[in-house]
Design an enzyme around this catalytic site. Structure first.
Site, PDB file in Angstrom:
ATOM      1  N   ASN A  46      34.554  42.253  43.476  1.00 58.16           N
ATOM      2  CA  ASN A  46      34.743  42.440  42.032  1.00 58.16           C
ATOM      3  C   ASN A  46      33.650  41.645  41.321  1.00 58.16           C
ATOM      4  O   ASN A  46      33.727  40.426  41.235  1.00 58.16           O
ATOM      5  CB  ASN A  46      36.140  41.940  41.626  1.00 58.16           C
ATOM      6  CG  ASN A  46      36.344  41.991  40.126  1.00 58.16           C
ATOM      7  OD1 ASN A  46      35.571  42.634  39.398  1.00 58.16           O
ATOM      8  ND2 ASN A  46      37.375  41.310  39.636  1.00 58.16           N
ATOM      9  N   LYS A  64      32.991  41.585  38.269  1.00 56.60           N
ATOM     10  CA  LYS A  64      33.370  41.225  36.881  1.00 56.60           C
ATOM     11  C   LYS A  64      32.221  41.576  35.922  1.00 56.60           C
ATOM     12  O   LYS A  64      31.563  42.592  36.141  1.00 56.60           O
ATOM     13  CB  LYS A  64      33.737  39.746  36.802  1.00 56.60           C
ATOM     14  CG  LYS A  64      34.726  39.331  37.885  1.00 56.60           C
ATOM     15  CD  LYS A  64      35.302  37.994  37.631  1.00 56.60           C
ATOM     16  CE  LYS A  64      36.108  37.566  38.833  1.00 56.60           C
ATOM     17  NZ  LYS A  64      37.069  36.548  38.533  1.00 56.60           N
ATOM     18  N   HIS A 122      44.160  43.560  36.697  1.00 57.38           N
ATOM     19  CA  HIS A 122      43.542  42.269  37.025  1.00 57.38           C
ATOM     20  C   HIS A 122      44.018  41.226  36.013  1.00 57.38           C
ATOM     21  O   HIS A 122      44.181  41.519  34.827  1.00 57.38           O
ATOM     22  CB  HIS A 122      42.015  42.395  37.001  1.00 57.38           C
ATOM     23  CG  HIS A 122      41.331  41.199  37.599  1.00 57.38           C
ATOM     24  ND1 HIS A 122      41.199  40.019  36.907  1.00 57.38           N
ATOM     25  CD2 HIS A 122      40.782  40.996  38.823  1.00 57.38           C
ATOM     26  CE1 HIS A 122      40.581  39.137  37.699  1.00 57.38           C
ATOM     27  NE2 HIS A 122      40.330  39.704  38.861  1.00 57.38           N
ATOM     28  N   GLU A 145      42.565  38.953  34.494  1.00 53.43           N
ATOM     29  CA  GLU A 145      41.692  38.771  33.314  1.00 53.43           C
ATOM     30  C   GLU A 145      41.949  39.871  32.289  1.00 53.43           C
ATOM     31  O   GLU A 145      41.864  39.636  31.082  1.00 53.43           O
ATOM     32  CB  GLU A 145      40.217  38.738  33.761  1.00 53.43           C
ATOM     33  CG  GLU A 145      39.897  37.414  34.455  1.00 53.43           C
ATOM     34  CD  GLU A 145      38.791  37.497  35.502  1.00 53.43           C
ATOM     35  OE1 GLU A 145      38.042  38.488  35.517  1.00 53.43           O
ATOM     36  OE2 GLU A 145      38.695  36.552  36.312  1.00 53.43           O
ATOM     37  N   GLU A 149      46.720  38.140  43.795  1.00 53.66           N
ATOM     38  CA  GLU A 149      45.726  37.176  43.332  1.00 53.66           C
ATOM     39  C   GLU A 149      46.414  36.106  42.484  1.00 53.66           C
ATOM     40  O   GLU A 149      46.626  36.306  41.278  1.00 53.66           O
ATOM     41  CB  GLU A 149      44.680  37.876  42.462  1.00 53.66           C
ATOM     42  CG  GLU A 149      43.936  38.983  43.146  1.00 53.66           C
ATOM     43  CD  GLU A 149      42.590  39.227  42.501  1.00 53.66           C
ATOM     44  OE1 GLU A 149      41.583  39.003  43.170  1.00 53.66           O
ATOM     45  OE2 GLU A 149      42.553  39.592  41.313  1.00 53.66           O
ATOM     46  N   GLY A 152      38.556  32.148  40.719  1.00 54.42           N
ATOM     47  CA  GLY A 152      37.363  31.520  40.141  1.00 54.42           C
ATOM     48  C   GLY A 152      37.460  30.008  40.040  1.00 54.42           C
ATOM     49  O   GLY A 152      36.646  29.370  39.375  1.00 54.42           O
ATOM     50  N   SER A 159      39.241  32.972  45.153  1.00 54.94           N
ATOM     51  CA  SER A 159      38.287  32.066  45.795  1.00 54.94           C
ATOM     52  C   SER A 159      38.123  32.319  47.296  1.00 54.94           C
ATOM     53  O   SER A 159      38.004  31.380  48.080  1.00 54.94           O
ATOM     54  CB  SER A 159      38.664  30.600  45.526  1.00 54.94           C
ATOM     55  OG  SER A 159      38.623  30.340  44.136  1.00 54.94           O
TER      56      SER A 159
HETATM   57  C1  PEP Z   1      38.810  38.166  41.334  1.00 54.06           C
HETATM   58  O1  PEP Z   1      38.250  38.150  40.252  1.00 54.06           O
HETATM   59  O2  PEP Z   1      39.464  39.166  41.635  1.00 54.06           O
HETATM   60  C2  PEP Z   1      38.667  37.005  42.214  1.00 54.06           C
HETATM   61  C3  PEP Z   1      39.450  36.928  43.245  1.00 54.06           C
HETATM   62  O3  PEP Z   1      37.711  36.075  41.887  1.00 54.06           O
HETATM   63  P1  PEP Z   1      37.221  34.814  42.799  1.00 54.06           P
HETATM   64  O4  PEP Z   1      37.011  35.320  44.179  1.00 54.06           O
HETATM   65  O5  PEP Z   1      35.952  34.363  42.132  1.00 54.06           O
HETATM   66  O6  PEP Z   1      38.305  33.797  42.729  1.00 54.06           O
END
Ligand code: PEP
Length: 263
Positions: A13, A15, A106, A108, A178, A184, A222
């Site tokens: 992803n 973003k 998601h 976000e 998630e 992040g 992460s």
């Molecule tokens: C994501 O945005 O779906 C995500 C898991 O980000 P990160 O791997 O940076 O934590």
């Protein structure tokens, strides 16, 4: 189908990243890695979710990759077909451009763009009706986890959309667990905590429909090469949704390799 026979997926992803030149370089680097060390589709399937303006260029650039890498939209309109919805891209328009996969829900989107349960359910309904495959993102906040509400919150998010998914459509749904506090932040859920939540999600899905129990459940938060092997070893973790680490071709490739080898 047992959890171990469910196909693995590793999806990047991106973003709201990166600029065009860097995106092209990133895909080029990934293609080179796949050329020298192909990852068989049956071991781990790959996807990249770029910004919407890059969906078609990325899809075209991936066409001659040594292995199939699908292009994934990061979001979709809650409205179907075509119409007066400025700024939106419908599921039908994605399909029309041969974009077959889409992330929905998601955290976000939920946090910054008001994607509540009704919006998310509409998006899933129209995406499935258009024949797309949905990666439905769920996850709890740190506060919810610390209050002991993590499971309840995540299972509720699954129930929020269960009524819009027809039995036969579950084969086109993946779940991405998630935990918001791990996205992040550099903090990852421990493999034990992630596995335990994935097993609960699997149980919840099985109760909704037999077909739902066969959906791939990806972990996100992460994920990096350093933790991918341990996560991949968990029986109910069928892949990863990777944010930050997917902006580096080598890291993304190593994560995919971890899932391909371990599963
Ligand atoms: C994501 O945005 O779906 C995500 C898991 O980000 P990160 O791997 O940076 O934590």
């Amino acid at each position: 189908m047992s959890a171990s026979t469910i196909r693995s997926w590793v999806i990047g992803n991106w973003k709201m990243n990166p600029v065009q030149a860097d995106a092209q370089q990133l895909i080029q680097n990934l293609k080179q890695l796949l050329q020298h060390g192909p990852i068989a589709e049956q071991d781990c399937q790959l996807g990249i979710a770029p910004v919407s303006i890059a969906l078609l260029p990325v899809r075209e650039q991936l066409e001659d990759a040594a292995v199939k890498v699908v292009t994934v939209a990061q979001d979709v309109s809650r409205f179907p077909a075509t119409g007066a919805y400025t700024g939106e891209i419908s599921a039908d328009l994605l399909k029309d451009s041969s974009i077959q996969f889409v992330l929905i829900g998601h955290s976000e989107r939920r946090e910054f763009f008001g994607d509540g349960p009704a919006v998310v359910a509409d998006k899933i309904k129209h995406a499935l009706a258009a024949g797309l495959t949905v990666i439905y993102c769920v996850g709890e906040s740190l506060e919810q986890r610390e209050s002991g509400l993590a499971e309840q919150v995540v299972l509720q998010q699954i129930c929020d959309v269960a009524s819009v998914v027809k039995q036969e459509q579950w084969s086109n749904v993946m779940i991405a667990y998630e935990p918001i506090w791990a996205i992040g932040t550099g903090k990852t859920a421990s493999p034990q905590d992630a596995q335990s939540m994935h097993a609960k999600i699997r149980e919840g899905l099985q109760q909704i429909a037999i077909q739902a129990g066969n959906s791939a459940i990806l972990y996100g938060g992460s994920v990096k090469p350093e933790n991918a092997v341990e996560l991949a070893a968990c029986p109910d973790i069928n892949g990863a949704l990777v944010g930050g680490a997917s902006l580096n071709a080598e890291s993304f490739y190593q994560i995919a390799q971890a899932f391909a080898k371990t599963k």
